[in-house]
Design a protein around this motif. Structure first.
Motif, PDB file in Angstrom:
ATOM      1  N   GLU A   1     -34.982 -32.103 -94.653  1.00 14.27           N
ATOM      2  CA  GLU A   1     -34.716 -30.680 -94.460  1.00 14.27           C
ATOM      3  C   GLU A   1     -33.547 -30.217 -95.320  1.00 14.27           C
ATOM      4  OE1 GLU A   1     -33.199 -28.979 -90.967  1.00 14.27           O
ATOM      5  OE2 GLU A   1     -34.201 -27.099 -91.417  1.00 14.27           O
ATOM      6  N   ARG A   2     -32.493 -31.058 -95.374  1.00 10.43           N
ATOM      7  CA  ARG A   2     -31.342 -30.685 -96.218  1.00 10.43           C
ATOM      8  C   ARG A   2     -31.781 -30.582 -97.678  1.00 10.43           C
ATOM      9  NH1 ARG A   2     -28.436 -33.883 -92.442  1.00 10.43           N
ATOM     10  NH2 ARG A   2     -28.716 -35.793 -93.611  1.00 10.43           N
ATOM     11  N   ARG A   3     -32.648 -31.532 -98.092  1.00 10.96           N
ATOM     12  CA  ARG A   3     -33.073 -31.540 -99.497  1.00 10.96           C
ATOM     13  C   ARG A   3     -33.898 -30.301 -99.842  1.00 10.96           C
ATOM     14  NH1 ARG A   3     -33.463 -36.005-103.107  1.00 10.96           N
ATOM     15  NH2 ARG A   3     -32.973 -37.354-101.348  1.00 10.96           N
ATOM     16  N   ILE A   4     -34.850 -29.942 -98.969  1.00  7.02           N
ATOM     17  CA  ILE A   4     -35.691 -28.784 -99.341  1.00  7.02           C
ATOM     18  C   ILE A   4     -34.869 -27.500 -99.321  1.00  7.02           C
ATOM     19  CG2 ILE A   4     -37.921 -29.820 -98.723  1.00  7.02           C
ATOM     20  CD1 ILE A   4     -37.915 -28.036 -96.216  1.00  7.02           C
ATOM     21  N   GLN A   5     -33.895 -27.461 -98.393  1.00  2.00           N
ATOM     22  CA  GLN A   5     -33.037 -26.256 -98.368  1.00  2.00           C
ATOM     23  C   GLN A   5     -32.235 -26.168 -99.659  1.00  2.00           C
ATOM     24  OE1 GLN A   5     -30.797 -26.191 -94.720  1.00  2.00           O
ATOM     25  NE2 GLN A   5     -32.543 -25.414 -93.555  1.00  2.00           N
TER      26      GLN A   5
ATOM     27  N   GLY B   1     -40.498 -39.140 -95.908  1.00  2.00           N
ATOM     28  CA  GLY B   1     -39.163 -39.730 -95.981  1.00  2.00           C
ATOM     29  C   GLY B   1     -38.070 -38.699 -96.163  1.00  2.00           C
ATOM     30  N   ARG B   2     -37.214 -38.927 -97.166  1.00  2.00           N
ATOM     31  CA  ARG B   2     -36.076 -38.034 -97.439  1.00  2.00           C
ATOM     32  C   ARG B   2     -36.499 -36.750 -98.139  1.00  2.00           C
ATOM     33  NH1 ARG B   2     -34.726 -43.201 -97.791  1.00  2.00           N
ATOM     34  NH2 ARG B   2     -32.902 -43.791 -96.570  1.00  2.00           N
ATOM     35  N   GLY B   3     -37.785 -36.577 -98.361  1.00  2.00           N
ATOM     36  CA  GLY B   3     -38.279 -35.327 -98.942  1.00  2.00           C
ATOM     37  C   GLY B   3     -38.152 -35.253-100.449  1.00  2.00           C
ATOM     38  N   VAL B   4     -38.006 -36.424-101.083  1.00  3.62           N
ATOM     39  CA  VAL B   4     -37.827 -36.443-102.539  1.00  3.62           C
ATOM     40  C   VAL B   4     -38.998 -35.756-103.252  1.00  3.62           C
ATOM     41  CG1 VAL B   4     -37.681 -37.988-104.550  1.00  3.62           C
ATOM     42  CG2 VAL B   4     -36.459 -38.555-102.428  1.00  3.62           C
ATOM     43  N   ALA B   5     -40.211 -36.007-102.745  1.00  6.27           N
ATOM     44  CA  ALA B   5     -41.398 -35.490-103.439  1.00  6.27           C
ATOM     45  C   ALA B   5     -41.668 -34.018-103.139  1.00  6.27           C
ATOM     46  CB  ALA B   5     -42.619 -36.327-103.042  1.00  6.27           C
ATOM     47  N   LEU B   6     -41.150 -33.507-102.038  1.00  3.33           N
ATOM     48  CA  LEU B   6     -41.591 -32.172-101.599  1.00  3.33           C
ATOM     49  C   LEU B   6     -41.304 -31.064-102.619  1.00  3.33           C
ATOM     50  CD1 LEU B   6     -40.748 -32.474 -97.779  1.00  3.33           C
ATOM     51  CD2 LEU B   6     -43.027 -32.447 -98.822  1.00  3.33           C
ATOM     52  N   PRO B   7     -40.071 -30.982-103.189  1.00  2.00           N
ATOM     53  CA  PRO B   7     -39.840 -29.918-104.181  1.00  2.00           C
ATOM     54  C   PRO B   7     -40.727 -30.068-105.410  1.00  2.00           C
ATOM     55  CG  PRO B   7     -37.753 -30.824-103.393  1.00  2.00           C
ATOM     56  CD  PRO B   7     -38.836 -31.724-102.882  1.00  2.00           C
ATOM     57  N   VAL B   8     -41.034 -31.315-105.790  1.00  2.58           N
ATOM     58  CA  VAL B   8     -41.855 -31.539-106.988  1.00  2.58           C
ATOM     59  C   VAL B   8     -43.309 -31.147-106.692  1.00  2.58           C
ATOM     60  CG1 VAL B   8     -42.328 -33.161-108.846  1.00  2.58           C
ATOM     61  CG2 VAL B   8     -40.358 -33.547-107.376  1.00  2.58           C
ATOM     62  N   LEU B   9     -43.785 -31.494-105.499  1.00  3.22           N
ATOM     63  CA  LEU B   9     -45.148 -31.100-105.116  1.00  3.22           C
ATOM     64  C   LEU B   9     -45.231 -29.577-105.028  1.00  3.22           C
ATOM     65  CD1 LEU B   9     -45.909 -33.779-102.353  1.00  3.22           C
ATOM     66  CD2 LEU B   9     -46.783 -33.739-104.703  1.00  3.22           C
ATOM     67  N   ASN B  10     -44.170 -28.968-104.516  1.00  2.00           N
ATOM     68  CA  ASN B  10     -44.144 -27.509-104.389  1.00  2.00           C
ATOM     69  C   ASN B  10     -44.231 -26.837-105.765  1.00  2.00           C
ATOM     70  OD1 ASN B  10     -43.761 -25.166-102.617  1.00  2.00           O
ATOM     71  ND2 ASN B  10     -41.916 -24.888-103.840  1.00  2.00           N
ATOM     72  N   ALA B  11     -43.452 -27.366-106.722  1.00  2.00           N
ATOM     73  CA  ALA B  11     -43.441 -26.770-108.065  1.00  2.00           C
ATOM     74  C   ALA B  11     -44.746 -27.055-108.804  1.00  2.00           C
ATOM     75  CB  ALA B  11     -42.261 -27.316-108.858  1.00  2.00           C
ATOM     76  N   GLY B  12     -45.311 -28.252-108.586  1.00  2.00           N
ATOM     77  CA  GLY B  12     -46.481 -28.654-109.371  1.00  2.00           C
ATOM     78  C   GLY B  12     -47.800 -28.182-108.797  1.00  2.00           C
ATOM     79  N   LEU B  13     -47.869 -28.029-107.472  1.00  2.00           N
ATOM     80  CA  LEU B  13     -49.156 -27.683-106.842  1.00  2.00           C
ATOM     81  C   LEU B  13     -49.209 -26.245-106.336  1.00  2.00           C
ATOM     82  CD1 LEU B  13     -49.720 -30.967-104.756  1.00  2.00           C
ATOM     83  CD2 LEU B  13     -50.927 -30.283-106.834  1.00  2.00           C
ATOM     84  N   LEU B  14     -48.045 -25.583-106.315  1.00  2.00           N
ATOM     85  CA  LEU B  14     -47.953 -24.200-105.830  1.00  2.00           C
ATOM     86  C   LEU B  14     -48.750 -24.004-104.528  1.00  2.00           C
ATOM     87  CD1 LEU B  14     -48.461 -22.412-109.269  1.00  2.00           C
ATOM     88  CD2 LEU B  14     -46.290 -23.011-108.148  1.00  2.00           C
ATOM     89  N   PRO B  15     -48.494 -24.836-103.518  1.00  2.00           N
ATOM     90  CA  PRO B  15     -49.302 -24.737-102.289  1.00  2.00           C
ATOM     91  C   PRO B  15     -49.041 -23.431-101.544  1.00  2.00           C
ATOM     92  CG  PRO B  15     -47.439 -26.216-101.967  1.00  2.00           C
ATOM     93  CD  PRO B  15     -47.433 -25.837-103.423  1.00  2.00           C
TER      94      PRO B  15
END
Ligand SMILES: C[S@@+](CC[C@H](N)C(=O)[O-])C[C@H]1O[C@@H](n2cnc3c(N)ncnc32)[C@H](O)[C@@H]1O
Length: 209
Positions: A97-101, A66-80
């Motif tokens: 894309e705007r959100r992750i940027q 969706g709007r990428g709400v989870a992506l920064p949190v998954l990035n911080a929590g899972l360190l993929p």
């Protein structure tokens, strides 16, 4: 066009499936509720990561990002090592894309269908789904295709994190009434662990059936 959106092209070599979804069974979008997004980012996802004790690193895919709400949190929590967001809606992919940027997060965003994931087989370590498989177009057949695709792209022993029916019924009591996921169609995804609102399935080795 940004480098992230250039990644929309399929990166596997299977011909795309021709999925025909009758109009009555097409995906009906949910409205955007910023307070809900905020709750998900600040409370729900961190709680989920804590409760499930997921492995760090690897290649992580969120289906229906969706709007990428989870992506920064998954990035911080899972360190993929790499993070991918997939969504069928191009406008939401742009928003993601705007959100992750804005969060300074690197993720590959793919406009694509979870029922025909444009990624190579056995190429993902962890797939996360916050409800998409319950609501995907095509009804139960759509959910079956989506689960089959998730099983295909996961490597052996890879994990699929998904919401339980309890989470769905709390979030969308009317729309989720009576909905479950057709697990019997994907015996390769075996129950692994569960924490009331979320559960994990593990992809078994092909010789363990
Ligand atoms: C239940 S929402 C979840 C959105 C987001 N993950 C969240 O937690 O707010 C479902 C998402 O799945 C996407 N979606 C619906 N059908 C899809 C499909 N066939 N393939 C990929 N994404 C799909 C929608 O565009 C929407 O963003």
């Amino acid at each position: 066009m940004s480098p992230a959106l250039l990644q929309k092209q399929p990166v596997d070599d299977r011909p795309p499936l021709r999925i025909h979804t009758p109009p009555a069974q097409q995906y009906a979008p949910f409205g955007n509720v910023e307070a809900r997004n905020d709750l998900q980012a600040r409370l729900e996802i961190p709680t989920m990561l804590l409760a499930l004790g997921l492995p760090l690193g690897g290649r992580v895919l969120e289906v229906g990002c969706g709007r990428g709400v989870a992506l920064p949190v998954l990035n911080a929590g899972l360190l993929p090592n790499s993070l991918i967001g997939l969504d069928i809606d191009p406008a939401l992919i742009q928003e993601a894309e705007r959100r992750i940027q804005a969060h300074g997060v690197h993720a590959t965003l793919i406009e694509g269908d979870v029922r025909d994931i444009p990624l190579a087989s056995s190429s993902v370590d962890l797939v996360v789904d916050f409800g998409t498989c319950y609501h995907v177009g095509g009804g139960v057949d759509g959910s079956r295709l989506a689960l089959g695709e998730i099983a295909r792209v996961l490597r052996t022993d890879g994990l699929f994190v998904h919401e339980t029916p309890v989470a769905q019924h709390l979030a969308h009591p009317v729309r989720s009434f009576g909905r479950t996921l057709p697990w019997t169609s994907v015996p390769v995804l075996a129950r692994d662990r569960s924490a009331v609102l979320w559960a994990v399935r593990r992809k078994r080795a092909w010789w363990v059936r």
